[in-house]
Design a protein around this motif. Structure first.
Motif, mmCIF file in Angstrom:
data_model
loop_
_atom_site.group_PDB
_atom_site.id
_atom_site.type_symbol
_atom_site.label_atom_id
_atom_site.label_comp_id
_atom_site.label_asym_id
_atom_site.label_seq_id
_atom_site.Cartn_x
_atom_site.Cartn_y
_atom_site.Cartn_z
ATOM 1 N N GLY A 19 50.389 16.295 2.109
ATOM 2 C CA GLY A 19 51.555 16.992 2.653
ATOM 3 C C GLY A 19 51.628 18.425 2.163
ATOM 4 O O GLY A 19 50.584 19.075 1.998
ATOM 5 N N PRO A 20 52.827 18.944 1.902
ATOM 6 C CA PRO A 20 52.992 20.373 1.607
ATOM 7 C C PRO A 20 52.285 20.833 0.334
ATOM 8 O O PRO A 20 51.832 21.984 0.269
ATOM 9 C CB PRO A 20 54.510 20.550 1.466
ATOM 10 C CG PRO A 20 55.107 19.190 1.427
ATOM 11 C CD PRO A 20 54.126 18.241 2.016
ATOM 12 N N MET A 21 52.175 19.968 -0.670
ATOM 13 C CA MET A 21 51.493 20.390 -1.913
ATOM 14 C C MET A 21 50.000 20.594 -1.664
ATOM 15 O O MET A 21 49.386 21.509 -2.206
ATOM 16 C CB MET A 21 51.706 19.347 -3.015
ATOM 17 C CG MET A 21 53.063 19.415 -3.649
ATOM 18 S SD MET A 21 53.254 20.984 -4.553
ATOM 19 C CE MET A 21 54.882 20.745 -5.222
ATOM 20 N N VAL A 22 49.425 19.707 -0.859
ATOM 21 C CA VAL A 22 48.005 19.857 -0.525
ATOM 22 C C VAL A 22 47.816 21.143 0.279
ATOM 23 O O VAL A 22 46.892 21.930 0.023
ATOM 24 C CB VAL A 22 47.473 18.623 0.246
ATOM 25 C CG1 VAL A 22 46.080 18.888 0.819
ATOM 26 C CG2 VAL A 22 47.441 17.395 -0.662
ATOM 27 N N GLU A 23 48.726 21.389 1.201
ATOM 28 C CA GLU A 23 48.617 22.620 2.011
ATOM 29 C C GLU A 23 48.704 23.874 1.143
ATOM 30 O O GLU A 23 47.945 24.831 1.340
ATOM 31 C CB GLU A 23 49.751 22.662 3.028
ATOM 32 C CG GLU A 23 49.277 22.316 4.423
ATOM 33 C CD GLU A 23 50.431 22.286 5.394
ATOM 34 O OE1 GLU A 23 51.135 23.306 5.516
ATOM 35 O OE2 GLU A 23 50.634 21.218 6.005
ATOM 36 N N GLU A 24 49.636 23.844 0.195
ATOM 37 C CA GLU A 24 49.794 25.012 -0.690
ATOM 38 C C GLU A 24 48.523 25.211 -1.524
ATOM 39 O O GLU A 24 48.027 26.331 -1.679
ATOM 40 C CB GLU A 24 51.002 24.762 -1.604
ATOM 41 C CG GLU A 24 51.353 25.939 -2.478
ATOM 42 C CD GLU A 24 52.573 25.639 -3.353
ATOM 43 O OE1 GLU A 24 53.661 25.342 -2.807
ATOM 44 O OE2 GLU A 24 52.440 25.710 -4.590
ATOM 45 N N PHE A 25 47.998 24.092 -2.031
ATOM 46 C CA PHE A 25 46.756 24.135 -2.821
ATOM 47 C C PHE A 25 45.607 24.697 -1.968
ATOM 48 O O PHE A 25 44.856 25.576 -2.420
ATOM 49 C CB PHE A 25 46.449 22.704 -3.302
ATOM 50 C CG PHE A 25 45.134 22.527 -3.999
ATOM 51 C CD1 PHE A 25 44.752 23.347 -5.052
ATOM 52 C CD2 PHE A 25 44.272 21.495 -3.617
ATOM 53 C CE1 PHE A 25 43.540 23.166 -5.710
ATOM 54 C CE2 PHE A 25 43.060 21.303 -4.266
ATOM 55 C CZ PHE A 25 42.687 22.145 -5.306
ATOM 56 N N TYR A 74 39.439 10.183 3.717
ATOM 57 C CA TYR A 74 39.029 10.994 2.570
ATOM 58 C C TYR A 74 40.106 12.025 2.245
ATOM 59 O O TYR A 74 39.804 13.141 1.829
ATOM 60 C CB TYR A 74 37.703 11.709 2.872
ATOM 61 C CG TYR A 74 36.461 10.843 2.932
ATOM 62 C CD1 TYR A 74 36.434 9.537 2.439
ATOM 63 C CD2 TYR A 74 35.271 11.359 3.465
ATOM 64 C CE1 TYR A 74 35.269 8.776 2.493
ATOM 65 C CE2 TYR A 74 34.110 10.608 3.511
ATOM 66 C CZ TYR A 74 34.110 9.308 3.026
ATOM 67 O OH TYR A 74 32.954 8.578 3.062
ATOM 68 N N ARG A 75 41.366 11.660 2.491
ATOM 69 C CA ARG A 75 42.441 12.627 2.248
ATOM 70 C C ARG A 75 42.697 12.801 0.747
ATOM 71 O O ARG A 75 42.411 11.916 -0.054
ATOM 72 C CB ARG A 75 43.733 12.152 2.915
ATOM 73 C CG ARG A 75 43.703 12.163 4.427
ATOM 74 C CD ARG A 75 45.028 11.662 4.969
ATOM 75 N NE ARG A 75 45.311 10.331 4.502
ATOM 76 C CZ ARG A 75 45.285 9.221 5.258
ATOM 77 N NH1 ARG A 75 44.969 9.302 6.533
ATOM 78 N NH2 ARG A 75 45.574 8.051 4.729
ATOM 79 N N MET A 76 43.312 13.924 0.414
ATOM 80 C CA MET A 76 43.855 14.136 -0.929
ATOM 81 C C MET A 76 45.351 13.838 -0.868
ATOM 82 O O MET A 76 46.018 14.224 0.098
ATOM 83 C CB MET A 76 43.641 15.593 -1.358
ATOM 84 C CG MET A 76 44.280 15.916 -2.713
ATOM 85 S SD MET A 76 44.095 17.661 -3.166
ATOM 86 C CE MET A 76 42.439 17.638 -3.839
ATOM 87 N N SER A 77 45.884 13.165 -1.883
ATOM 88 C CA SER A 77 47.328 12.881 -1.868
ATOM 89 C C SER A 77 48.095 14.087 -2.415
ATOM 90 O O SER A 77 47.538 14.937 -3.120
ATOM 91 C CB SER A 77 47.643 11.653 -2.716
ATOM 92 O OG SER A 77 47.875 12.039 -4.050
ATOM 93 N N ASP A 78 49.393 14.139 -2.121
ATOM 94 C CA ASP A 78 50.206 15.256 -2.595
ATOM 95 C C ASP A 78 50.376 15.254 -4.118
ATOM 96 O O ASP A 78 50.669 16.292 -4.704
ATOM 97 C CB ASP A 78 51.582 15.253 -1.899
ATOM 98 C CG ASP A 78 51.743 16.491 -1.018
ATOM 99 O OD1 ASP A 78 50.713 17.076 -0.616
ATOM 100 O OD2 ASP A 78 52.901 16.882 -0.731
ATOM 101 N N ILE A 79 50.176 14.091 -4.736
ATOM 102 C CA ILE A 79 50.260 14.057 -6.205
ATOM 103 C C ILE A 79 49.104 14.887 -6.786
ATOM 104 O O ILE A 79 49.299 15.702 -7.681
ATOM 105 C CB ILE A 79 50.208 12.603 -6.734
ATOM 106 C CG1 ILE A 79 51.394 11.812 -6.176
ATOM 107 C CG2 ILE A 79 50.190 12.571 -8.262
ATOM 108 C CD1 ILE A 79 51.383 10.329 -6.506
ATOM 109 N N ASN A 80 47.919 14.695 -6.216
ATOM 110 C CA ASN A 80 46.762 15.475 -6.682
ATOM 111 C C ASN A 80 46.925 16.958 -6.313
ATOM 112 O O ASN A 80 46.616 17.843 -7.112
ATOM 113 C CB ASN A 80 45.467 14.928 -6.066
ATOM 114 C CG ASN A 80 45.264 13.472 -6.395
ATOM 115 O OD1 ASN A 80 45.606 12.603 -5.604
ATOM 116 N ND2 ASN A 80 44.761 13.182 -7.569
ATOM 117 N N GLY A 81 47.419 17.192 -5.095
ATOM 118 C CA GLY A 81 47.640 18.576 -4.662
ATOM 119 C C GLY A 81 48.635 19.293 -5.562
ATOM 120 O O GLY A 81 48.494 20.491 -5.848
ATOM 121 N N ALA A 82 49.632 18.557 -6.049
ATOM 122 C CA ALA A 82 50.679 19.136 -6.903
ATOM 123 C C ALA A 82 50.087 19.622 -8.230
ATOM 124 O O ALA A 82 50.505 20.646 -8.776
ATOM 125 C CB ALA A 82 51.754 18.086 -7.172
#
Ligand SMILES: Cc1ncc(COP(=O)(O)O)c(C=O)c1O
Length: 387
Positions: A33-39, A226-234
Motif C-alpha cells: 500500500g502507501p508505505m511501499v509506494e513511498e519507499f 511476490y508483493r512487498m507488504s506495507d510493514i516491510n515498506g514502512a
C-alpha cells in the motif's frame, strides 16, 4: 574467553522505523500500500531512475526482471561464478540457463574478458554482480552487451548506494535488482526492488508481482505473489533516508581496517578502483593460505574464538554447487537439458578457483564504535603474530 565480541552485521533501526511500522499496524492494512509506494518513490529518486518496483526479495526481483526482458525457456544469462546462489538460481526459476563466467582476479566481480567464451546464439543477458559492494567493470560489460545486443541486469543486492564513475548502481544497466535482507546496508527485513528507466520492464514487473491480474477478475498471464507488504515498506522508507549516513560510516570503518591491516603478510586487503564509491557491504580481505597454513574457514574460526566475527563466503564457485553440478531442479534435468550441447558445468576457471574459500569480510557495520574497530585491528595483528 575473548575480551569482547564484535559482530559482523546488525540491522540499525531507529524511532522512525518503529513509528512507521506501528502506524501500519494501527491502520489494520498490512498489504502492499502507501508505505511501499513511498519507499519505491524514494528509492527511484535515490538511484536516479524513472521506476522502482518493490517485490518480496532480491531473488524474485531478478526472476521478474528476467521475465520482463522477454527471457524464454532455454535462453542464457551470463553470470559470475563467485556470488550468492540466487544470482543464478533466479535464472533457472525463469527457466533460463545460467552460464558461468570467471571473475576479475583483483575485484572479484565478473571478468569481462571471459564474456566472449560464454556467448552463444541463446545468450539474452549479462548479469554482473557488484560483489561485496564494489561495482563491476560496467563500461566494458555494457560495451560487450551493446555489441552483441544483450540486456544488462545489475545484481546490486550487495551494493546499495555504490557508485561507478559517478552513477549510482542500479541505474547503469537496463535494470537493477536489490535485496533488503536483514544483513544488507539497509533493510526491510525481507524485501527486494527492481530499478529501471524502461517503462515496459517496470510495467511487466508490476503486473507479475501480483498474480498478473489486469483487474480483480482476470489473470492475463502466469503471475506470482511476490508483493512487498506495507510493514516491510514502512521500515524501508525510513531506512532509505539513512543510507548515505550508514554508508559514510561503513566507508570510514572499512578504509581504516583495510589500510591499518595492509602490512599483514597473511592477508591481502581488497582492491578498490579509484573511479568507484564502494558501498562496503563487506570489508573484504583475502587470506594467503600458504602463510597461514590454515583454510579460510579455519582462520574464521580462530578469529571467532578471539571475539571477531567475520563473513566467510563464497566457499565454492557456483558451478560446483550441487544444484548446478547435478542439475537439480523441477524434479528433472530441465532446463539444462534444453541446451545440452552448449553446456558443460565441468568447469575450472582460474581466478574463481584461486579466490573461492579464501575471502573474509571484517566487521564494518555502522553500529560499531572506535573501540570495536581497534579491537578488530589488534585481534588480527595478534593472530598474525601466532603464524
Ligand atoms: C548477490 C546477491 N544476489 C541476490 C541475492 C538475493 O536476495 P534475497 O536474499 O533478498 O532473495 C543476494 C542475497 O543476499 C545476493 O547477495
Amino acid at each position: 574467553m575473548a575480551d569482547r565480541t564484535v559482530s559482523v552485521a546488525e540491522p540499525i533501526l531507529g524511532d522512525e522505523e518503529h513509528e512507521n511500522v506501528e502506524a501500519v499496524l494501527d491502520s489494520g492494512r498490512f498489504l502492499q500500500g502507501p508505505m511501499v509506494e513511498e519507499f519505491e518513490q524514494k528509492w527511484a529518486d535515490f538511484v536516479g531512475v524513472d521506476h522502482a518496483v518493490a517485490v518480496s526479495n532480491g531473488t524474485t526481483a531478478i526472476q521478474l526482471t528476467l521475465n520482463a526482458i522477454g527471457l524464454e525457456p532455454g535462453d542464457e544469462v551470463i553470470v559470475p561464478s563467485l556470488t550468492f546462489g540466487s544470482t543464478a538460481t533466479a535464472v533457472v526459476h525463469q527457466a533460463g540457463v545460467p552460464v558461468f563466467a570467471d571473475i576479475d582476479r583483483e575485484l572479484y566481480t565478473l571478468d569481462h574478458t571471459d564474456l566472449e567464451r560464454c556467448l552463444s546464439d541463446r545468450t539474452e543477458a549479462v548479469m554482473p554482480v557488484h560483489l561485496y559492494g564494489h561495482p563491476a567493470e560496467m563500461d566494458e560489460i555494457v560495451a560487450f552487451a551493446d555489441e552483441h545486443d544483450l540486456y544488462v541486469i545489475e545484481d546490486a543486492a550487495q551494493a546499495h548506494g555504490a557508485r561507478y564513475k559517478g552513477d549510482v548502481v542500479g541505474s547503469i544497466g537496463d535494470a537493477g535488482c536489490f535485496s533488503f535482507y536483514a544483513t544488507k546496508n539497509i533493510t526491510t527485513g525481507e524485501g527486494g526492488i527492481v530499478t529501471t528507466d524502461n517503462d515496459a520492464i517496470a510495467e511487466q514487473v508490476r503486473l507479475l508481482r501480483s498474480h498478473a491480474m489486469s483487474d480483480r477478475d482476470h489473470h492475463v498471464e502466469l503471475g506470482y505473489n511476490y508483493r512487498m507488504s506495507d510493514i516491510n515498506g514502512a521500515i524501508g522508507t525510513a531506512q532509505v533516508d539513512r543510507l548515505e549516513e550508514f554508508n559514510a560510516r561503513r566507508r570510514e570503518i572499512s578504509e581504516r581496517l583495510l589500510s591499518e591491516l595492509a602490512d599483514q603478510e597473511w592477508l591481502e586487503p581488497a582492491t578498490v578502483r579509484d573511479y568507484v564509491d564502494h558501498a562496503y557491504f563487506w570489508a573484504p580481505i583475502e587470506i594467503d593460505t600458504e602463510v597461514t597454513g590454515m583454510s579460510g574457514k579455519e582462520v574464521r574460526e580462530a578469529l571467532l574464538e578471539r571475539g571477531v566475527e567475520t563473513r566467510h563466503r563464497y566457499v565454492d564457485p557456483l558451478y560446483d554447487q550441487p544444484v548446478f553440478e547435478n542439475h537439480r531442479g523441477f524434479n528433472s534435468e530441465f532446463p539444462w537439458s534444453v541446451n545440452d550441447a552448449d553446456h558443460d558445468y565441468d568447469l575450472s576457471l582460474p581466478n574463481v578457483e584461486a579466490v573461492a574459500g579464501n575471502t573474509l569480510g571484517l566487521p564494518n557495520h555502522p553500529g560499531l564504535d572506535e573501540a570495536d574497530v581497534d579491537y578488530v585491528i589488534e585481534t588480527l595483528r595478534e593472530f598474525g603474530e601466532t603464524l
